[in-house]
Design an enzyme around this catalytic site. Structure first.
Site, PDB file in Angstrom:
ATOM      1  N   HIS A  24       4.750  32.081  56.295  1.00 26.76           N
ATOM      2  CA  HIS A  24       3.383  31.370  56.681  1.00 26.76           C
ATOM      3  C   HIS A  24       2.602  32.321  57.654  1.00 26.76           C
ATOM      4  CE1 HIS A  24       0.620  28.225  58.254  1.00 26.76           C
ATOM      5  NE2 HIS A  24       0.605  28.662  59.312  1.00 26.76           N
TER       6      HIS A  24
ATOM      7  N   GLU B 209      -8.036  63.293  20.119  1.00 27.97           N
ATOM      8  CA  GLU B 209      -8.876  62.379  20.551  1.00 27.97           C
ATOM      9  C   GLU B 209     -10.365  62.891  20.344  1.00 27.97           C
ATOM     10  OE1 GLU B 209     -10.974  59.757  22.254  1.00 27.97           O
ATOM     11  OE2 GLU B 209      -8.858  59.430  22.748  1.00 27.97           O
TER      12      GLU B 209
END
Length: 461
Positions: A446, A34
């Site tokens: 709902h 890296e």
């Protein structure tokens, strides 16, 4: 003499890190190189830090609009340094998590910090931080080096202290007036973010619409939504020159359909796309090909022209999203470790623009369906018709779905509250090849956002 490993991974992004872990668990020796911070773009200057800042900006907006819910509006006192510090804490935690996983939890992984370049087939030289070099050879090499900000050919840019998204994330003072060059999803997210923090924001885009992947009605609705918050848009504008005066004011000159515009601000964000980090890898040494923009060319298995060398994530082009990079990891993991190959060229592309409300997208839009000659019907429903929207006061936007002749969903654009989550429901529907009448007749709790699945198809035309 080169040091030998079973696997060499260049870049610790969202494909490289899990791949290192997978090979380690399979008993392979792994070297991971890296050049910058561990974790790649998502953790360091992409998804995580920007979404952390967006959350702070949304909280500020809620304070300003509290009267809509029966409370007094409050003009928030933005402690911008504290906002950035919160973001930095989250980034640091993520980086430490990646480091702990790679260096402590796993065995057989060697993490090296430096820059790698090919010196021959299956061999790379690593210029380590501190000056030393190491030669490494491996039968399997994975390039996961990502991208960096693309800079436009703009007169005067080199003489102006412009910002890319990386630098913008590290500001310690709030811009008074932020000019954003580029009206893609990055420009829109940062634009709304800084407007809600209190900056003036002007977005300059060369195309006539924002978000070039989207249908005109989606672009228009997104623009209207952001203009209502006070963001200025200059569309169809060709930026020609940028200058900065002695007082620090930046002036961007742009040619528009109505003539020359001189746009002034205190800060300039360049958000005009990305370029791949492929130019210093020594690719020609091993015959790896790139396209005209520098993206590494790969086959359906993500393998390059050099046998045993694969390119993962943004560096091979195509859609540049973290979840696509992670799927690249799964493609090569399943193929190389389990003998189960699938094509990386044929897969769904879900994505979300994290404005507030969000835009969630999956499958085809109208323009794409027409280009492919696919017959479709379209249903479009305002968000305000959903009970949950009225109850929460989050009524902005619309749902738009396309269905084919077999009544199956071709695609969806959800511009509204929880747009990304709702889009994923449509993705599941598409994967399960359900027909829209099945959704219309499904019992849905709902009051939820999901109830829109019962209703949006009644608008089909």
């Amino acid at each position: 003499m080169p040091t030998s490993y079973d696997v060499l991974i260049i870049g610790s992004g969202q494909a490289g890190n899990p791949l290192a872990t997978a090979f380690s668990k399979a008993g392979r020796t792994v070297a991971l190189v890296e050049e910058n911070h561990l974790g790649g773009s998502c953790i360091n200057y992409g998804c995580s830090p920007t979404k952390a800042l967006l959350a702070s900006a949304e909280r500020a907006h809620q304070l300003r609009t509290a009267s809509e819910y029966g409370m007094a509006d409050v003009e928030p006192q933005i402690d911008f340094r504290a906002v950035i510090a919160r973001k930095d804490t989250l980034v640091k935690h993520s980086r430490e998590g990646v480091r702990h996983n790679l260096e402590e939890e796993q065995t057989g992984i060697t993490v090296l910090h430096g820059h790698a370049a090919f010196t021959g087939p299956r061999t790379m030289q690593v210029q380590l931080v501190g000056g030393k070099t190491r030669e490494i050879e491996a039968p399997l090499i994975f390039l996961n080096t990502g991208t960096r900000a693309a800079l436009p050919e703009l007169e005067g840019l080199a003489d102006v202290p412009y910002l890319t998204t990386t630098e913008l994330l590290d500001l310690r003072e709030l811009p008074e007036h932020l000019l954003i060059l580029g009206g893609g999803y990055i420009g829109l997210e940062f634009g709304q973010m800084f407007r809600r923090f209190g900056s003036q924001v002007t977005i300059i885009e060369s195309h006539r619409n924002l978000l070039e992947r989207e249908d005109d009605d989606v672009c228009a609705a997104m623009q209207e939504m952001l203009e209502a918050e006070g963001i200025e848009f200059v569309l169809g504008a060709k930026a020609r020159r940028v200058t900065r005066n002695a007082e620090g004011q930046i002036t961007l000159s742009a040619h528009t359909r109505t003539g020359e515009r001189r746009l002034r601000g205190t800060h300039l964000l360049v958000a005009t796309g990305r370029v791949p980090n492929s130019d210093k890898l020594g690719l020609k040494t091993v015959g790896i090909k790139t396209d005209e923009k520098g993206y590494i060319q790969v086959n359906s298995r993500l393998e390059t022209a050099a046998k045993g060398v694969y390119a993962l994530g943004d560096v091979h082009g195509g859609p540049q999203f973290t979840h696509i990079s992670y799927d690249d990891y799964r493609v090569v993991r399943d193929g190389l470790l389990h003998g189960k190959w699938r094509s990386a060229k044929q897969r769904p592309l879900p994505y979300t623009v994290f404005t507030e409300p969000q835009l969630g997208r999956i499958g085809l839009n109208e323009q794409q369906a027409k280009e492919q000659g696919i017959e479709y019907r379209v249903g479009k429903m305002p968000v305000r018709t959903i009970g949950r929207a009225r109850e929460t006061g989050r009524e902005t936007g619309f749902w738009k779905v396309l269905v084919d002749k077999q009544d199956r969903v071709l695609g969806a654009a959800i511009l509204g509250a929880e747009g990304g989550e709702i889009m994923t429901m449509f993705q599941l529907v598409m994967m399960g090849r359900l027909t829209y009448p099945q959704l219309q007749n499904m019992i849905i709790a709902h009051p939820t956002w999901a109830e829109g699945l019962n209703n949006v198809f009644s608008k089909l035309q």
